[in-house]
Design an enzyme around this catalytic site. Structure first.
Site, PDB file in Angstrom:
ATOM      1  N   ASP A 111       0.849  -1.219  -0.115  1.00 31.84           N
ATOM      2  CA  ASP A 111       0.145   0.093   0.177  1.00 31.84           C
ATOM      3  C   ASP A 111       1.025   1.324  -0.105  1.00 31.84           C
ATOM      4  O   ASP A 111       2.156   1.204  -0.014  1.00 31.84           O
ATOM      5  CB  ASP A 111      -1.164   0.046   1.228  1.00 31.84           C
ATOM      6  CG  ASP A 111      -0.352   0.108   2.476  1.00 31.84           C
ATOM      7  OD1 ASP A 111       0.979   0.484   2.711  1.00 31.84           O
ATOM      8  OD2 ASP A 111      -0.813  -0.079   3.664  1.00 31.84           O
ATOM      9  N   SER A 112       0.141   2.493  -0.160  1.00 31.77           N
ATOM     10  CA  SER A 112       1.224   3.589  -0.332  1.00 31.77           C
ATOM     11  C   SER A 112       1.507   4.086   1.003  1.00 31.77           C
ATOM     12  O   SER A 112       2.444   5.159   0.967  1.00 31.77           O
ATOM     13  CB  SER A 112       0.430   4.600  -1.061  1.00 31.77           C
ATOM     14  OG  SER A 112      -0.798   5.176  -0.362  1.00 31.77           O
ATOM     15  N   GLY A 113       1.022   3.852   2.130  1.00 32.63           N
ATOM     16  CA  GLY A 113       1.042   4.444   3.304  1.00 32.63           C
ATOM     17  C   GLY A 113       0.121   5.540   3.821  1.00 32.63           C
ATOM     18  O   GLY A 113       0.482   6.191   4.825  1.00 32.63           O
ATOM     19  N   GLY A 114      -0.346   5.831   2.923  1.00 31.21           N
ATOM     20  CA  GLY A 114      -1.388   6.957   2.802  1.00 31.21           C
ATOM     21  C   GLY A 114      -2.544   6.746   4.060  1.00 31.21           C
ATOM     22  O   GLY A 114      -2.575   7.487   5.000  1.00 31.21           O
ATOM     23  N   ASP A 165      -2.708   8.524  -2.026  1.00 34.42           N
ATOM     24  CA  ASP A 165      -4.267   9.011  -1.793  1.00 34.42           C
ATOM     25  C   ASP A 165      -4.282   9.143  -0.369  1.00 34.42           C
ATOM     26  O   ASP A 165      -3.737   9.245   0.411  1.00 34.42           O
ATOM     27  CB  ASP A 165      -5.056   7.902  -2.457  1.00 34.42           C
ATOM     28  CG  ASP A 165      -5.222   6.879  -1.390  1.00 34.42           C
ATOM     29  OD1 ASP A 165      -4.217   6.489  -0.825  1.00 34.42           O
ATOM     30  OD2 ASP A 165      -6.407   6.227  -1.246  1.00 34.42           O
ATOM     31  N   GLN A 213     -11.862   7.126  -4.618  1.00 34.33           N
ATOM     32  CA  GLN A 213     -12.260   7.780  -3.495  1.00 34.33           C
ATOM     33  C   GLN A 213     -13.515   8.500  -3.606  1.00 34.33           C
ATOM     34  O   GLN A 213     -14.361   8.006  -4.445  1.00 34.33           O
ATOM     35  CB  GLN A 213     -11.013   8.657  -2.922  1.00 34.33           C
ATOM     36  CG  GLN A 213      -9.905   8.144  -2.383  1.00 34.33           C
ATOM     37  CD  GLN A 213     -10.109   7.246  -1.122  1.00 34.33           C
ATOM     38  OE1 GLN A 213     -11.178   7.439  -0.627  1.00 34.33           O
ATOM     39  NE2 GLN A 213      -8.983   6.535  -0.663  1.00 34.33           N
ATOM     40  N   GLY A 240     -11.210   3.673   0.896  1.00 32.61           N
ATOM     41  CA  GLY A 240     -12.019   4.807   1.812  1.00 32.61           C
ATOM     42  C   GLY A 240     -13.232   4.225   2.041  1.00 32.61           C
ATOM     43  O   GLY A 240     -14.282   4.987   2.730  1.00 32.61           O
ATOM     44  N   ASP A 290      -7.914  -7.409   1.267  1.00 30.27           N
ATOM     45  CA  ASP A 290      -6.888  -7.560   2.420  1.00 30.27           C
ATOM     46  C   ASP A 290      -7.558  -6.991   3.826  1.00 30.27           C
ATOM     47  O   ASP A 290      -8.738  -6.083   3.557  1.00 30.27           O
ATOM     48  CB  ASP A 290      -5.714  -6.644   2.264  1.00 30.27           C
ATOM     49  CG  ASP A 290      -5.843  -5.326   2.416  1.00 30.27           C
ATOM     50  OD1 ASP A 290      -5.335  -4.777   3.532  1.00 30.27           O
ATOM     51  OD2 ASP A 290      -6.429  -4.634   1.282  1.00 30.27           O
TER      52      ASP A 290
END
Length: 395
Positions: A111-114, A165, A213, A240, A290
């Site tokens: 994942d992006s860590g967002g 995001d 989103q 989201g 996930d």
């Protein structure tokens, strides 16, 4: 002092070096459920699929051997935020990437860590340029932007990397949801520019998934799905959701988005969820899932089984010497009894956390495998209805 040279994994870890491809195989006649094969350099993933979460380079309490043999995981996740902080990119690059570092030769997604950054509400600042945040470990300041998040994920080395995001909270007002979505779209364009102008570091292909989103607002979700679909990436994600909204709203937003996203690309519903959430979302055309629930809940004594959900700490299991879950093809679930599992938790033995995590992940992977079989058989809708009634019971 001589620099440490990390041992390389054996030759069967060598990737195929082919572009990621999704082959749509079978669609259910009564629902939007479908089966497919997602072909990556590290192997083929049969969908629908659940991906165990390996936040910091480990699926908590589970050895890679159990992930492959007992759980039969086809793909796992790594978390950009946590891996960036520990062990750090220098170590990961010297190791040859996360696959080599943890000894995992199958596909991986980061994942992006967002989500983690945005959950640090009191210690981060969001601007158009990116996000400044403080480490939860030592309070040090860091900066994530679309460009360096792509670089970080390149260094981690996942097969599938996610766009940066903003995950909006629930509830949030319409104006905030719209502004956040529009910024996420602008960030996606920056992610794509950086990703497309760079190459992977370890000799195999990586691909980028953008994220839809729009909170729980229909017009925003539709607008975002249309924007993401136009980018033409190898796969698409829905973010989201599963952030506190009612399940009915989650299903409504998912159905709206899957009707817009291209049929020929895999669809990933991020962070979902309960076994029944997953079966309902498969019904709506989602391919990938996930969630930390199977391991997190397992470590707290909640066991998911093919017969229902149990709190293994309850006294009612103290003298129940029947197998933990004879309904799934995992020998560990057949070998250990409910009474023994309860004893491990009551005695605060670490083995209990491990066995509960293995059981829950085995159940999740068995469940999506069963879903795949029933989609192929053409009776997914009726099977789903009866299965949800069965597995959601409190034992």
């Amino acid at each position: 002092m001589q620099e440490q040279v990390w041992p390389k994994l054996p030759c069967n870890f060598a990737p195929l070096c082919i572009p990621m491809k999704f082959v749509l195989e079978k669609k259910d006649s009564q629902t939007q459920a479908r089966t497919g094969s997602l072909i990556t350099d590290h192997g083929t993933i049969q969908t629908p699929i659940f991906m165990p979460v390996g936040t910091a380079g480990t699926v908590k309490a589970v050895h890679q051997r159990e992930l492959k043999k007992d759980i039969q995981a086809q793909i796992i996740l790594g978390n950009t935020y946590h891996l960036y902080l520990r062990p750090g990119l220098d170590t990961l690059e010297k190791a040859g990437g996360l696959h080599q570092f943890i000894g995992w030769d199958r596909p991986m997604l980061t994942d992006s860590g967002g989500y983690q950054v945005f959950s640090l509400a009191g210690t981060r600042k969001i601007k158009e340029e990116g996000v400044t945040f403080k480490s939860h470990i030592d309070g040090s300041k860091h900066f994530f932007a679309p460009e360096n998040v792509m670089d970080i994920q390149r260094s981690i080395g996942a097969d599938i990397i996610m766009a940066f995001d903003e995950c909006t909270p629930y509830p949030c007002d319409y104006s905030y949801a719209r502004q956040s979505m529009e910024m996420t779209h602008r960030w996606l364009l920056r992610c794509q520019d950086r990703f497309d102008s760079t190459e992977g570091k370890y000799g195999y292909n990586q691909c980028l998934f953008p994220i839809v989103q729009g909170s729980v607002y229909k017009d925003l979700r539709a607008q975002s799905a249309e924007f993401i679909a136009k980018q033409g990436r190898e796969g698409n994600a829905i973010g989201g959701l599963s952030v506190g909204e009612p399940a009915e709203l989650m299903y409504e937003m998912t159905e709206l988005v899957t009707a817009i996203l291209p049929v020929e690309k895999p669809r990933y519903l991020m962070g979902v969820g309960t076994p029944w959430n997953i079966l309902e979302a498969i019904d709506l055309g989602v391919d990938m899932f996930d969630c930390v629930m199977p391991t997190r809940n397992g470590r707290n004594g909640m066991i998911f089984t093919s017969q229902g959900v149990m709190n293994i700490k309850n006294k009612k299991w103290a003298n129940d010497f029947t197998p933990l879950d004879p309904g799934i093809p995992n020998e560990l679930s057949h070998y250990y009894t409910k009474a023994y599992m309860r004893h491990l938790f009551v005695a605060d033995e670490i083995l209990g956390l491990q066995l509960a995590s293995i059981q829950n992940l085995s159940f999740y992977l068995w469940l999506v495998g069963q879903a795949r079989e029933h989609i192929i058989a053409g009776d997914y809708s009726s099977w789903k209805t009866s299965m949800i009634q069965q597995i959601s019971k409190r034992l």
